[in-house]
Write a protein that holds these residues in place. Structure first.
Motif, PDB file in Angstrom:
ATOM      1  N   GLY A 104       0.822  -1.136  -0.001  1.00 30.68           N
ATOM      2  CA  GLY A 104       0.037  -0.157  -0.087  1.00 30.68           C
ATOM      3  C   GLY A 104       0.880   1.211   0.040  1.00 30.68           C
TER       4      GLY A 104
ATOM      5  N   HIS B  26      -8.125 -12.622  13.879  1.00 27.86           N
ATOM      6  CA  HIS B  26      -7.727 -10.953  13.742  1.00 27.86           C
ATOM      7  C   HIS B  26      -9.175 -10.431  12.927  1.00 27.86           C
ATOM      8  N   LEU B  34      -3.752  -4.707   8.536  1.00 28.16           N
ATOM      9  CA  LEU B  34      -3.557  -5.992   8.630  1.00 28.16           C
ATOM     10  C   LEU B  34      -2.741  -7.014   7.842  1.00 28.16           C
ATOM     11  N   LEU B  51     -15.528  -7.700   8.956  1.00 29.03           N
ATOM     12  CA  LEU B  51     -16.628  -6.931   9.276  1.00 29.03           C
ATOM     13  C   LEU B  51     -17.340  -6.138   8.373  1.00 29.03           C
ATOM     14  N   ALA B  72     -17.522   2.323  13.503  1.00 31.72           N
ATOM     15  CA  ALA B  72     -15.906   2.030  13.467  1.00 31.72           C
ATOM     16  C   ALA B  72     -15.637   1.532  12.090  1.00 31.72           C
ATOM     17  N   ILE B  76     -12.176   6.435   6.254  1.00 30.84           N
ATOM     18  CA  ILE B  76     -11.527   7.870   6.857  1.00 30.84           C
ATOM     19  C   ILE B  76     -11.995   8.801   5.653  1.00 30.84           C
ATOM     20  N   LEU B 104      -6.020   4.735   0.317  1.00 33.97           N
ATOM     21  CA  LEU B 104      -5.914   4.156   1.998  1.00 33.97           C
ATOM     22  C   LEU B 104      -6.956   4.649   2.806  1.00 33.97           C
ATOM     23  N   GLN B 107     -10.311   3.307   1.947  1.00 25.59           N
ATOM     24  CA  GLN B 107     -10.282   1.561   2.420  1.00 25.59           C
ATOM     25  C   GLN B 107     -10.074   1.510   3.703  1.00 25.59           C
ATOM     26  N   ASN B 113      -8.026   2.411  12.088  1.00 22.71           N
ATOM     27  CA  ASN B 113      -6.991   3.335  12.273  1.00 22.71           C
ATOM     28  C   ASN B 113      -6.619   3.749  13.817  1.00 22.71           C
ATOM     29  N   PRO B 160       1.047   5.585  15.599  1.00 19.75           N
ATOM     30  CA  PRO B 160       1.101   6.274  14.105  1.00 19.75           C
ATOM     31  C   PRO B 160      -0.228   6.954  13.620  1.00 19.75           C
ATOM     32  N   SER B 161      -1.241   6.862  14.595  1.00 17.73           N
ATOM     33  CA  SER B 161      -2.531   7.370  14.090  1.00 17.73           C
ATOM     34  C   SER B 161      -2.549   9.016  14.097  1.00 17.73           C
ATOM     35  N   GLU B 208     -13.012  -8.258  21.663  1.00 16.84           N
ATOM     36  CA  GLU B 208     -13.526  -6.801  21.815  1.00 16.84           C
ATOM     37  C   GLU B 208     -13.435  -6.386  20.614  1.00 16.84           C
ATOM     38  N   ILE B 210     -14.505  -2.691  18.423  1.00 14.79           N
ATOM     39  CA  ILE B 210     -15.035  -1.312  18.542  1.00 14.79           C
ATOM     40  C   ILE B 210     -16.242  -1.261  17.671  1.00 14.79           C
ATOM     41  N   LYS B 228       0.080  18.389  10.797  1.00 16.72           N
ATOM     42  CA  LYS B 228       0.924  17.291  10.795  1.00 16.72           C
ATOM     43  C   LYS B 228       2.382  17.720  10.155  1.00 16.72           C
ATOM     44  N   ASP B 236       2.645  10.413   3.926  1.00 12.69           N
ATOM     45  CA  ASP B 236       3.584   9.858   5.035  1.00 12.69           C
ATOM     46  C   ASP B 236       3.117   9.711   6.358  1.00 12.69           C
TER      47      ASP B 236
END
Ligand SMILES: Cc1cc2nc3c(=O)[nH]c(=O)nc-3n(C[C@H](O)[C@H](O)[C@H](O)COP(=O)(O)OP(=O)(O)OC[C@H]3O[C@@H](n4cnc5c(N)ncnc54)[C@H](O)[C@@H]3O)c2cc1C
Lengths: 216, 325
Positions: A104, B26, B34, B51, B72, B76, B104, B107, B113, B160-161, B208, B210, B228, B236
């Motif tokens: 990606g 997972h 993932l 999901l 959830a 984005i 990204l 998707q 995230n 990283p989020s 569990e 979200i 950012k 990046d």
């Protein structure tokens, strides 16, 4: 890890409301369709049954799937771990989408899914079921190049060309969302596609040119 | 080719929770983090629980209290583009818009995230590091220019989020479903400090999920922003970032949250900065003092001390922007 298994080409199943006819290769072919899973038993469709929708597909068991690629249904047998990129290139012979980083990061595998650019390398084929998948092959207008393709030619939006089909799909997706992008919007919209030759300036001109002519 | 795994796409949340309790399962949301981890064999999976069939988990809804529920599975892109988010919580819209690349964002989902794995190159690479159950953090004596300057007790990743810091600044909460029922948890308490457990990124229990994030109503006078800094213009991860949520009363800061991104192993709230700002008029003396306070307690590693003036300068710019509104 595992040697690549080549599957023989799959003939699309005959329409049969009770299950798929024509599969004799395996005793059971699981058919994954529109979120439900049905079991078809040999060619004796009488005994087919609808399995629980949340039945688990085993890791080593290929499943029958229909993918809508460039407006045509394609029946394929896929393993759960196969990415859309793998299926497009290795099973369907559609090689426009390229394998680059497979993480990606580079964008060479960009395709449209329901009109939005996405990375085929990070999309499982199973997850693309029931959605409209488009590759650069699908942008052709008969034997003619589509507008975005023609603009990349005209503006010389490439050098080696490896990233180009991905660039073109990102541009196509951008222009469907935003037919008149500003320069900054073009740069942002194309930021998920890297070009190691550094042809960015002419890539951006190609997108601008395509926007002008699509309006046309 | 990825190592084989089984796949299931449950039709209900309960079935998803049940499917997650067996073996090494997972959650597959958008799959963007993932599948990358599986490809690099950062960890393995016996089965993926998709999901994708849980349509209820996608989308944004205004709640009766004037807040916002974000499912959830909302992408984005959809968060960044939502008019209500842009109008009421511009900091969240900016953060979502700064994530990764268009592909990204189209998707990747909110849940994914928040739960993504860190990008430390030792963790992602072939190093048996602490986070993977090994005995040490290779960044300590290694290439640590992108590692943390706060909160790195034993493992020195940065979270990283971009979205998590913005949500923390807005006092957002997650709602989960799990084998022993659901719960609500502030986003500020979702991420695992490495000194508690360096092998987990979140406090979520096995199985569990979200379900959604609740953003409380925007108080009158809310100013929110996300900044950012990265090393190039193309996609990046952040080298430094900050989410501001200032509740203004004229030019006075009534209340505030300042949350740093790419500073620490978890989204890093800066009480030092908040303390300087709270109750004060946002003039240049206060702004300079607040920006200094943000980095006063930083503990840089061997190669990332540049982050100290970077964070300070970034906060100066962001607070000055806020003062001009
Ligand atoms: C090249 C690249 C660049 C990136 N740049 C940035 C960036 O600049 N900023 C940034 O913020 N992010 C960045 N990311 C991360 C990206 O945003 C995440 O990969 C994405 O948000 C994950 O969402 P997903 O739906 O694809 O999650 P998945 O990959 O499906 O899941 C990620 C993890 O979260 C868990 N999970 C998913 N959903 C849930 C849920 N509902 N409940 C509990 N657990 C769940 C999964 O089990 C998995 O462990 C980047 C990623 C890549 C590959």
């Amino acid at each position: 890890m595992c040697p690549r298994k080549r599957k023989p080409p799959v003939t699309p199943p005959a329409a049969n409301p009770d299950g798929w006819a024509g599969f004799t290769r395996r005793a059971f072919i699981k058919t994954w369709s529109a979120g439900t899973l049905t079991l078809a038993v040999g060619h004796n469709a009488m005994s087919s049954e609808t399995a629980q929708p949340d039945e688990t597909l085993a890791a080593d068991e290929p499943v029958q799937l229909t993918l809508d690629v460039n407006g045509r249904p394609h029946a394929v047998l896929v393993e759960p771990r196969w990415t859309l990129l793998h299926v497009l290139r290795e099973e369907l012979g559609l090689t426009a989408a390229k394998s680059g980083c497979e993480r990606g990061e580079c964008g060479a595998c960009t395709v449209l899914i329901d009109d939005l650019p996405r990375y085929a390398c990070l999309t499982l084929a199973l997850e693309a079921e029931g959605r409209r998948i488009e590759t650069a092959e699908g942008l052709m207008d008969g034997g003619q190049l589509g507008q975005v393709q023609a603009s990349f030619m005209k503006e010389d939006g490439l050098q080696c060309g490896y990233c180009t089909p991905g660039q073109i799909m990102a541009a196509e997706g951008l222009l469907r969302q935003n037919p008149e992008p500003t320069f900054d919007e073009i740069r942002r919209g194309m930021s998920g596609n890297l070009c190691r030759c550094g042809a960015y300036a002419s890539i951006f001109s190609a997108v601008a040119d395509a926007a002008t002519h699509r309006k046309g | 080719m990825l190592t084989p795994f089984a796949y299931v796409r449950p039709a209900s949340l309960q079935d998803a929770v049940a499917a997650l309790t067996e073996g090494n399962a997972h959650i597959h949301a958008g799959g963007t983090d993932l599948l990358g981890c599986l490809r690099d064999e950062v960890f393995g999976a016996d089965r993926l629980v998709s999901l994708a069939a849980l349509g209820d988990l996608a989308g944004l809804r205004e709640t009766r209290d004037g807040g916002l529920d974000i499912g959830a599975m909302t992408t984005i892109t959809d968060i960044a583009a939502h008019p209500l988010v842009q109008r009421r919580y511009p900091g969240l819209a900016q953060a979502a818009g700064e994530v990764a690349s268009p592909q990204l964002r189209n998707q990747g989902t909110l849940g994914g995230n928040l739960c993504q794995k860190p990008r430390c190159w030792y963790y992602r690479g072939d190093f048996p590091c602490l986070r993977k159950g090994g005995h040490k953090c290779f960044a300590v004596n290694g290439e640590n220019e992108y590692h943390c300057i706060f909160g790195g007790a034993n493992c020195f990743i940065v979270h990283p989020s971009d979205i998590a810091p913005a949500l923390v600044s807005l006092d957002a909460e997650i709602e989960t479903a799990g084998p022993s029922g659901g719960r609500r948890l502030p986003v500020s308490q979702l991420h695992m400090p490495p000194e508690q457990d360096p092998t987990r990124e979140t406090l979520l229990k096995p199985g569990e999920v979200i379900v959604k994030v609740h953003v409380p109503p925007a108080p009158a006078g809310l100013y929110s922003s996300y900044r950012k800094v990265r090393t190039r213009r193309s996609w990046d991860f952040a080298v430094a970032g900050c989410a501001l949520a200032l509740v203004m009363d004229g030019d006075r800061v009534r209340d505030c949250r300042v949350v740093l991104a790419a500073a620490a192993p978890i989204p890093w709230r800066s009480p030092e900065t908040e303390q300087v700002l709270r109750g004060q008029t946002l003039d240049d003396a206060v702004i300079r003092k607040a920006a200094k306070a943000a980095v006063a307690n930083a503990r840089p590693m061997t190669k990332n001390a540049y982050k100290i003036p970077l964070f300070e300068g970034m906060l100066l710019e962001e607070l000055r922007k806020a003062a001009q509104v």
